[in-house]
Design an enzyme around this catalytic site. Sequence first.
Site, PDB file in Angstrom:
ATOM      1  N   SER A 272      21.994   6.159  27.618  1.00 15.75           N
ATOM      2  CA  SER A 272      20.701   6.371  28.277  1.00 15.75           C
ATOM      3  C   SER A 272      19.580   5.608  27.573  1.00 15.75           C
ATOM      4  CB  SER A 272      20.374   7.866  28.338  1.00 15.75           C
ATOM      5  OG  SER A 272      21.240   8.532  29.233  1.00 15.75           O
TER       6      SER A 272
ATOM      7  N   GLU B 179      24.175   8.879  34.818  1.00 16.56           N
ATOM      8  CA  GLU B 179      24.928  10.146  34.913  1.00 16.56           C
ATOM      9  C   GLU B 179      24.621  10.835  36.247  1.00 16.56           C
ATOM     10  OE1 GLU B 179      27.174  10.986  32.843  1.00 16.56           O
ATOM     11  OE2 GLU B 179      26.701  10.252  30.850  1.00 16.56           O
TER      12      GLU B 179
ATOM     13  N   GLY C  13      25.482  10.779  23.147  1.00 17.02           N
ATOM     14  CA  GLY C  13      24.931  10.275  21.894  1.00 17.02           C
ATOM     15  C   GLY C  13      25.366   8.876  21.531  1.00 17.02           C
ATOM     16  N   SER C  14      26.095   8.210  22.422  1.00 15.77           N
ATOM     17  CA  SER C  14      26.581   6.855  22.118  1.00 15.77           C
ATOM     18  C   SER C  14      25.514   5.789  22.342  1.00 15.77           C
ATOM     19  CB  SER C  14      27.813   6.536  22.969  1.00 15.77           C
ATOM     20  OG  SER C  14      27.502   6.585  24.352  1.00 15.77           O
TER      21      SER C  14
END
Length: 277
Positions: A45, A164, A41-42
């Site tokens: 992506s 990721e 959530g930072s």
Amino acid sequence: MKSIEVKHLSYRYSADTELVLQDVSFNVAAGQWIAIVGHNGSGKSTLTKNLNGLLAPTSGEVVINGTTLTEDSVWDIRKQIGIVFQNPDNQFVGATVEDDVAFGLENRQIPHDEMHRRVKKALSDVGMADFATREPAHLSGGQKQRVALAGIIAMQPAIIILDEATSMLDPKGRSDVLGIVQALQTRLHVTVLSVTHDLEEAALADQILVLDGGRLQATGTPKEIFSQVDLIQRAGLTLPFVPQLTEDLKTSGITLPETYLSEEELISALWQLHSKM
């Protein structure tokens, strides 16, 4: 030469939602390995999707190898960027390994002889030449990710993004894939962006970018970033074993001059310290 320039990039998914990325700016030199780290959530992506035009910045600018990302240039820019995602199954479309690696080349109408050469070379580069006629579904997780990487390599992009890409692999699979990417970076001088929350992986990079709350909190070498323990904790990340051990030793009263990345560096420093006692 600058491979990637991000200038005051902000992004929100809709007009009535908060910004997911806020005024992010950084440059990446050609041939560098950059790790973009942060907890879930930072904005990691979301940032990568803004780099290749899957998302359009709400404000700010993205420049790839001197070309500004626009509606007119997006397809040319996508040819320069290859992305390996977290789940390789989502990237497979071919009935066999070689068919899958060839898929992107067929879409670009690469001549058959050239396509065959590239597929064979890419599979050799990732150690999967003996699996060319296998069905992707019957491969292990690490083997699948190698095939996904081969599909990107065959396209000969200037930039490879690992989104990721190793998070679902066991330690050996992760080490194998990262070793292949390191060798390719050295040999082909490609730019690598590794998007991860795993700081063991980030330690391989030339530079680390720390994202938290959609903002770029810090940029530096792995040693510079890992020495900022408060920053790592605020970002919801976990130090790799050796830097954490270095900090624990400092806390226990053993004075060390810097943060170390490898066991060899730390052992050498401890021996030097011991010899002076």
